[in-house]
Design a protein around this motif. Structure first.
Motif, PDB file in Angstrom:
ATOM      1  N   CYS A   1     -75.625   0.142  26.335  1.00  0.00           N
ATOM      2  CA  CYS A   1     -75.174  -1.192  26.029  1.00  0.00           C
ATOM      3  C   CYS A   1     -74.081  -1.174  25.328  1.00  0.00           C
ATOM      4  O   CYS A   1     -73.604  -0.426  24.499  1.00  0.00           O
ATOM      5  CB  CYS A   1     -76.210  -1.447  24.703  1.00  0.00           C
TER       6      CYS A   1
ATOM      7  N   ASP B   1     -72.304  -3.661  23.487  1.00  0.00           N
ATOM      8  CA  ASP B   1     -71.795  -4.518  22.595  1.00  0.00           C
ATOM      9  C   ASP B   1     -71.118  -3.674  21.389  1.00  0.00           C
ATOM     10  O   ASP B   1     -71.414  -2.647  21.324  1.00  0.00           O
ATOM     11  CB  ASP B   1     -72.913  -5.306  22.281  1.00  0.00           C
TER      12      ASP B   1
ATOM     13  N   CYS C   1     -73.705  -1.289  19.401  1.00  0.00           N
ATOM     14  CA  CYS C   1     -74.240   0.096  20.047  1.00  0.00           C
ATOM     15  C   CYS C   1     -72.837   0.732  20.501  1.00  0.00           C
ATOM     16  O   CYS C   1     -73.108   2.050  20.662  1.00  0.00           O
ATOM     17  CB  CYS C   1     -75.035  -0.498  21.233  1.00  0.00           C
TER      18      CYS C   1
ATOM     19  N   LEU D   1     -79.913   2.219  24.718  1.00  0.00           N
ATOM     20  CA  LEU D   1     -80.797   1.568  23.671  1.00  0.00           C
ATOM     21  C   LEU D   1     -81.930   2.344  23.166  1.00  0.00           C
ATOM     22  O   LEU D   1     -82.950   2.214  22.183  1.00  0.00           O
ATOM     23  CB  LEU D   1     -81.442   0.161  24.344  1.00  0.00           C
TER      24      LEU D   1
ATOM     25  N   HIS E   1     -78.159  -5.187  17.111  1.00  0.00           N
ATOM     26  CA  HIS E   1     -77.980  -5.086  18.629  1.00  0.00           C
ATOM     27  C   HIS E   1     -78.394  -6.549  19.206  1.00  0.00           C
ATOM     28  O   HIS E   1     -77.620  -7.000  20.251  1.00  0.00           O
ATOM     29  CB  HIS E   1     -78.807  -3.928  19.216  1.00  0.00           C
TER      30      HIS E   1
END
Ligand code: ZN
Length: 371
Positions: free
Chosen positions: A268, A270, A273, A278, A299
């Motif tokens: 991930c 983003d 994160c 994850l 998240h």
């Protein structure tokens, strides 16, 4: 994420909030978390009495009275008692008032009409909350459309369901038809999942995406499943949005997905994160459920925001949304081929079943991102 309201019709709603995708946080969020969410996403919705207290201390936050959580009004009982929720929101200084509609039962057109009249005479910008079951997007769609057009007010749909109202057959097509047929009246998806991004790509005004499973739909009383003795306990691990699958998966199921190392499904990128797997959320959940839920929520918000930016800034957001759905379905199919099966999601299938040219061409969507 808010969008510059360049091409939005001059309804008071656009003067109160910018169109776009925002988080729906419920009432149990911590004040510091709320502040950081509002500064990152440009707004948020909180719910209930505790939410109203939080909103009073953080500007730009909306309050959903979430009166639909109580039992539905009946013909004999009053639909609304008094204006407690109006006063509470005004005192909190919210930019937009959300109405305190109780659950509207299927085919109860008079309850729908009363809901659409709620606080129509006040000066504050107001959004009519419509807590409805998927029936209203199917059999009840002509009545819903007719009443909303007659009222001429912006509405926020809360789909009441045990899990996900958009899994109900034809619900997505019904919602898209509703948005198109009441235009230029703004339609907001309140307490939705990532399908809200697809709906905004299809000219819904805004979507408030829940950061946890129970803030992604309106509550309906659970039917108690008949459970055989010795069956597994309820899985209370949080669900996380898996960008590669374009779908939500419970953290307890993530280790199985990681078995296929070549696909790197759980990466991930983003801002929450930062390139981690994850699996970090799954691991934290095992040792500290509360901390795991919070991380899952952060998240979910960050990855939803990232997805919304990509889709809504595309030259043709509807095509970009369809491609995202397609890519997720293909990744799930590839996992299944390698022996890792995931329950298929009916909402995702519905988006794909619409076909690439199911809707007439929309006017250009607003593309100037303010963030
Ligand atoms: Zn993430």
């Amino acid at each position: 994420m808010k969008i510059d309201p360049v091409s939005v019709t001059p309804y008071p709603l656009a003067a109160a909030i910018s169109p776009g995708i925002y988080p729906y946080l419920g009432g149990s969020v911590d004040q510091a978390v709320l502040r950081s969410v509002v500064s990152a996403c440009g707004g948020a919705v909180v719910s209930g009495r505790r939410g109203a207290k939080l909103a009073a201390q953080t500007s730009g936050v909306l309050v959903d009275p979430a009166a639909y959580g109580a039992s539905a009004a009946t013909d004999s009982g009053p639909l609304f008692d008094y204006d407690e929720w109006l006063t509470r929101q005004q005192a909190a200084g919210v930019p937009l008032i959300l109405t305190d509609t109780p659950r509207i039962r299927n085919d109860d057109r008079s309850a729908l009409r009363k809901a659409l009249e709620r606080w129509a005479a006040i000066d504050d910008p107001t959004l009519v909350v419509l807590p409805i079951e998927p029936w209203w997007l199917r059999e009840g769609l002509p009545h819903l459309t007719e009443e909303v057009r007659a009222a001429g007010r912006p509405v926020a749909i809360v789909l009441l369901h045990q899990y996900n109202g958009l899994d109900t057959a034809r619900a997505i097509a019904g919602l898209l038809t509703f948005i198109a047929e009441v235009e230029p009246l703004p339609v907001v998806l309140l307490r939705c999942d990532i399908s809200a991004v697809g709906m905004v790509a299809h000219r819904a005004f805004a979507g408030f995406v829940g950061w946890s499973a129970n803030t992604r739909h309106g509550p309906l009383p659970m039917r108690r499943p008949d459970r055989a003795e010795g069956e597994d306990e309820r899985d209370d691990s949080p669900s996380v949005f898996v960008p590669a699958l374009h779908n939500y998966v419970k953290t307890s199921k993530l280790p199985a997905l990681a078995r296929n190392r070549s696909m790197n499904i759980l990466h991930c990128g983003d801002p929450a994160c930062r390139g981690d797997s994850l699996l970090e959320i799954a691991a934290l959940t095992e040792t500290d459920l509360r901390a795991g839920r919070l991380l899952a929520g952060r998240h979910n918000m960050a990855s939803t925001e990232r997805l919304a930016r990509r889709i809504l800034a595309a030259a043709e957001p509807r095509d970009a949304w369809r491609e995202a759905c397609q890519a997720g379905a293909e990744a799930s199919a590839a996992l299944a081929e390698s022996g890792i099966s995931l329950p298929s999601s009916r909402w995702l299938r519905q988006w794909l079943d619409l076909g690439p040219h199911a809707r007439p061409p929309a006017e250009p969507a607003p593309v100037n991102l303010l963030l």
